[in-house]
Design an enzyme around this catalytic site. Sequence first.
Site, PDB file in Angstrom:
ATOM      1  N   ASP A  14      68.995  64.982  20.422  1.00 12.58           N
ATOM      2  CA  ASP A  14      68.354  63.908  21.194  1.00 12.58           C
ATOM      3  C   ASP A  14      66.891  63.704  20.820  1.00 12.58           C
ATOM      4  O   ASP A  14      66.058  63.327  21.652  1.00 12.58           O
ATOM      5  CB  ASP A  14      68.466  64.177  22.710  1.00 12.58           C
ATOM      6  CG  ASP A  14      69.907  64.275  23.159  1.00 12.58           C
ATOM      7  OD1 ASP A  14      70.750  63.549  22.581  1.00 12.58           O
ATOM      8  OD2 ASP A  14      70.192  65.073  24.066  1.00 12.58           O
ATOM      9  N   LYS A  17      67.157  60.382  16.701  1.00 12.31           N
ATOM     10  CA  LYS A  17      67.708  60.131  15.365  1.00 12.31           C
ATOM     11  C   LYS A  17      68.196  58.699  15.231  1.00 12.31           C
ATOM     12  O   LYS A  17      67.995  58.046  14.206  1.00 12.31           O
ATOM     13  CB  LYS A  17      68.877  61.100  15.085  1.00 12.31           C
ATOM     14  CG  LYS A  17      68.461  62.553  15.057  1.00 12.31           C
ATOM     15  CD  LYS A  17      69.652  63.484  14.911  1.00 12.31           C
ATOM     16  CE  LYS A  17      70.541  63.544  16.126  1.00 12.31           C
ATOM     17  NZ  LYS A  17      69.926  64.156  17.316  1.00 12.31           N
ATOM     18  N   GLY A  41      75.153  61.164  20.959  1.00 11.44           N
ATOM     19  CA  GLY A  41      74.834  59.899  21.610  1.00 11.44           C
ATOM     20  C   GLY A  41      73.517  59.427  21.024  1.00 11.44           C
ATOM     21  O   GLY A  41      72.478  60.030  21.264  1.00 11.44           O
ATOM     22  N   HIS A  42      73.576  58.423  20.182  1.00 15.02           N
ATOM     23  CA  HIS A  42      72.378  57.931  19.483  1.00 15.02           C
ATOM     24  C   HIS A  42      72.013  56.550  20.020  1.00 15.02           C
ATOM     25  O   HIS A  42      72.812  55.621  19.946  1.00 15.02           O
ATOM     26  CB  HIS A  42      72.629  57.880  17.972  1.00 15.02           C
ATOM     27  CG  HIS A  42      72.905  59.228  17.379  1.00 15.02           C
ATOM     28  ND1 HIS A  42      73.195  59.421  16.057  1.00 15.02           N
ATOM     29  CD2 HIS A  42      72.923  60.469  17.941  1.00 15.02           C
ATOM     30  CE1 HIS A  42      73.380  60.712  15.834  1.00 15.02           C
ATOM     31  NE2 HIS A  42      73.223  61.364  16.965  1.00 15.02           N
ATOM     32  N   GLN A 225      73.396  66.004  16.622  1.00 12.35           N
ATOM     33  CA  GLN A 225      72.871  67.227  17.239  1.00 12.35           C
ATOM     34  C   GLN A 225      71.546  67.620  16.546  1.00 12.35           C
ATOM     35  O   GLN A 225      70.869  66.757  16.014  1.00 12.35           O
ATOM     36  CB  GLN A 225      73.913  68.375  17.178  1.00 12.35           C
ATOM     37  CG  GLN A 225      75.103  68.160  18.099  1.00 12.35           C
ATOM     38  CD  GLN A 225      76.171  67.243  17.534  1.00 12.35           C
ATOM     39  OE1 GLN A 225      76.628  67.432  16.421  1.00 12.35           O
ATOM     40  NE2 GLN A 225      76.587  66.258  18.285  1.00 12.35           N
TER      41      GLN A 225
HETATM   42  P1  GDP Z   1      69.405  60.952  19.293  1.00 12.19           P
HETATM   43  O1  GDP Z   1      70.624  61.576  19.847  1.00 12.19           O
HETATM   44  O2  GDP Z   1      68.603  61.900  18.456  1.00 12.19           O
HETATM   45  O3  GDP Z   1      69.661  59.661  18.580  1.00 12.19           O
HETATM   46  O4  GDP Z   1      68.469  60.621  20.548  1.00 12.19           O
HETATM   47  P2  GDP Z   1      68.967  59.905  21.924  1.00 12.19           P
HETATM   48  O5  GDP Z   1      69.194  58.484  21.656  1.00 12.19           O
HETATM   49  O6  GDP Z   1      70.053  60.693  22.537  1.00 12.19           O
HETATM   50  O7  GDP Z   1      67.691  60.160  22.837  1.00 12.19           O
HETATM   51  C1  GDP Z   1      66.446  59.627  22.519  1.00 12.19           C
HETATM   52  C2  GDP Z   1      66.007  58.722  23.683  1.00 12.19           C
HETATM   53  O8  GDP Z   1      64.615  58.437  23.572  1.00 12.19           O
HETATM   54  C3  GDP Z   1      66.686  57.360  23.656  1.00 12.19           C
HETATM   55  O9  GDP Z   1      66.848  56.922  24.969  1.00 12.19           O
HETATM   56  C4  GDP Z   1      65.707  56.478  22.904  1.00 12.19           C
HETATM   57  O10 GDP Z   1      65.802  55.112  23.270  1.00 12.19           O
HETATM   58  C5  GDP Z   1      64.393  57.057  23.382  1.00 12.19           C
HETATM   59  N1  GDP Z   1      63.286  56.991  22.409  1.00 12.19           N
HETATM   60  C6  GDP Z   1      63.320  57.130  21.065  1.00 12.19           C
HETATM   61  N2  GDP Z   1      62.075  57.104  20.555  1.00 12.19           N
HETATM   62  C7  GDP Z   1      61.228  56.958  21.600  1.00 12.19           C
HETATM   63  C8  GDP Z   1      59.811  56.896  21.727  1.00 12.19           C
HETATM   64  O11 GDP Z   1      59.051  56.984  20.770  1.00 12.19           O
HETATM   65  N3  GDP Z   1      59.287  56.733  22.994  1.00 12.19           N
HETATM   66  C9  GDP Z   1      60.086  56.660  24.084  1.00 12.19           C
HETATM   67  N4  GDP Z   1      59.510  56.525  25.253  1.00 12.19           N
HETATM   68  N5  GDP Z   1      61.432  56.715  24.005  1.00 12.19           N
HETATM   69  C10 GDP Z   1      61.994  56.876  22.782  1.00 12.19           C
HETATM   70  P1  IMO Z   2      72.879  64.079  19.593  1.00 12.57           P
HETATM   71  O1  IMO Z   2      73.535  63.736  18.279  1.00 12.57           O
HETATM   72  C1  IMO Z   2      72.008  67.198  22.517  1.00 12.57           C
HETATM   73  C2  IMO Z   2      75.044  70.303  23.071  1.00 12.57           C
HETATM   74  C3  IMO Z   2      75.779  70.344  24.390  1.00 12.57           C
HETATM   75  C4  IMO Z   2      76.012  71.835  24.513  1.00 12.57           C
HETATM   76  C5  IMO Z   2      76.316  72.240  23.077  1.00 12.57           C
HETATM   77  C6  IMO Z   2      77.780  72.327  22.751  1.00 12.57           C
HETATM   78  O2  IMO Z   2      72.889  62.974  20.579  1.00 12.57           O
HETATM   79  O3  IMO Z   2      71.539  64.709  19.381  1.00 12.57           O
HETATM   80  P2  IMO Z   2      79.657  70.492  22.298  1.00 12.57           P
HETATM   81  O4  IMO Z   2      80.223  69.444  23.194  1.00 12.57           O
HETATM   82  O5  IMO Z   2      79.073  69.987  21.037  1.00 12.57           O
HETATM   83  O6  IMO Z   2      80.622  71.627  22.060  1.00 12.57           O
HETATM   84  O7  IMO Z   2      78.452  71.134  23.168  1.00 12.57           O
HETATM   85  O8  IMO Z   2      75.705  71.257  22.263  1.00 12.57           O
HETATM   86  N1  IMO Z   2      75.102  68.998  22.370  1.00 12.57           N
HETATM   87  C7  IMO Z   2      74.066  68.157  22.274  1.00 12.57           C
HETATM   88  N2  IMO Z   2      72.839  68.216  22.813  1.00 12.57           N
HETATM   89  N3  IMO Z   2      72.335  66.177  21.703  1.00 12.57           N
HETATM   90  C8  IMO Z   2      73.552  66.108  21.135  1.00 12.57           C
HETATM   91  O9  IMO Z   2      73.885  65.176  20.216  1.00 12.57           O
HETATM   92  C9  IMO Z   2      74.502  67.109  21.444  1.00 12.57           C
HETATM   93  N4  IMO Z   2      75.791  67.339  21.087  1.00 12.57           N
HETATM   94  C10 IMO Z   2      76.132  68.497  21.649  1.00 12.57           C
HETATM   95  O10 IMO Z   2      74.970  69.851  25.425  1.00 12.57           O
HETATM   96  O11 IMO Z   2      74.831  72.482  24.894  1.00 12.57           O
HETATM   97 MG    MG Z   3      71.538  61.922  21.678  1.00 13.67          MG
END
Ligand code: GDP
Ligand code: IMO
Ligand code: MG
Length: 425
Positions: A14, A17, A41-42, A225
């Site tokens: 998270d 990415k 979840g991206h 991840q």
């Molecule tokens: P990923 O799994 O690495 O793609 O990250 P996620 O999408 O799960 O979580 C990142 C969250 O931060 C999302 O809700 C993005 O919209 C938000 N986000 C990304 N970059 C920024 C930033 O520079 N500032 C803020 N406030 N939010 C951001």
């Molecule tokens: P993105 O791509 C954050 C974590 C789960 C748990 C562990 C194992 O959005 O960064 P799993 O269901 O993979 O067997 O769970 O890994 N986890 C993540 N945490 N971002 C993710 O993906 C994750 N995918 C799995 O919360 O701790």
């Molecule tokens: Mg994510």
Amino acid sequence: MTQNLAVIGAQWGDEGKGKIVDLLCESFDVVARYQGGHNAGHTVRFGDKHYSLKLIPSGILHPNKLCLLGNGMVIDPEALLEEIESLRGLGVQINDNLKISETAHCILPYHKAIDLAREEAAGEAKIGTTGRGIGPAYETKVSRYGIRIADLLDPEVLRDKIEFACAEKNPVLQIVYHKPTFDPQKLYKDYTHYGEVLARRITNGTVLINDQIRAGKRIMFEGAQGMMLDIDHGTYPFVTSSNTVVGGVCTGLGVAPKHIDRVMGVVKAYTTRVGGGAFPTELNDSTGEHLRKRGNEYGTVTGRPRRTGWLDLPVLRTSVMLNGLDAIALTKLDVLDDFEEIPVCTGYNVHGERWRTFPAFAVAHHDYKPEYRAMKGWRQSTVGITDFQKLPPAAKDYVRFIEDETGSAITIISTGPRREETILR
Ligand code: GDP
Ligand code: IMO
Ligand code: MG
């Protein structure tokens, strides 16, 4: 100009990415995922648009990009079809631009049921998985009785494999976990149907991507991840079941290391983690709550509140080492705008010995002391800033301090969730 680029999570996932892949996408031809499944979840935002990608590479939002689900992934066909439909509902074109490697593995409903049942049985010791069946699907792969995507196209093989799997998984569910079992006939019917619907997307992904490389197309490898969730290098057992580090690109797509020209680590300006496991810089107080609120730190997949804490430089140095990071994209700098002081973990004291990388063993045994340096906060808004020179001096110092301490250049700074809220250096 970089030919092929890997974009990888450098912390516990998270990191942002999705935003970074989307931002850089324009100059690439192919975007490929190499591990994980719909545990990812991206999030991608631009203008007033908001997309959540789980299995499908974030490149799908750009027309004319070929998107590939690599052989290293575990794919729940039902989740994939749902994702395709929901993206189409948002106006995204999905036709021949989405391909699936025939040697990727399938997640079946019994994988999900076992994932959930096991977590429930583990009680306090649970991993805190996303409950998507990821771990059990990778287990079946490694046991060599997995159902691969190509098997969906071969009714006889599929029937045998499902019957064989149910003969084992059903007693486990029923006797060990007291849960309902699955009817192999129904699974066979459902998965044959998925095969029919997905058939035109199923291909030899390894040949496809290597043909693209040979043709001089530019490839982006989209990690899911983060490094600390890697099955080998993460905070085991509180990890996911795949190799999230850059090495996963080679095995998860069949791409030779020499074709990975550059590796970019995505780093959140602080730290978050979802699920259980060690998190030395965690804040279990109102400061942590402030980070969660301001950073909107709630899971994209499960909606769980993310645990929050300060930046951990030993984690980043470990990530630089394991992934050979050439550059860092620093995200969510704006979330730190309010703080008077921003502590950063610079190292760990383990029995008088100073660790600059993550002391995994000591951390697992709660036998360590993080050392912090308090950085000065900037107390003014950086939201949406696009020019490095316009950042407050203390924010520039924060960025430069991370560069000095990790030895990696920060070439992208994100100041908001939207594509346009970005500094390129
Ligand atoms: P990923 O799994 O690495 O793609 O990250 P996620 O999408 O799960 O979580 C990142 C969250 O931060 C999302 O809700 C993005 O919209 C938000 N986000 C990304 N970059 C920024 C930033 O520079 N500032 C803020 N406030 N939010 C951001
Ligand atoms: P993105 O791509 C954050 C974590 C789960 C748990 C562990 C194992 O959005 O960064 P799993 O269901 O993979 O067997 O769970 O890994 N986890 C993540 N945490 N971002 C993710 O993906 C994750 N995918 C799995 O919360 O701790
Ligand atoms: Mg994510």
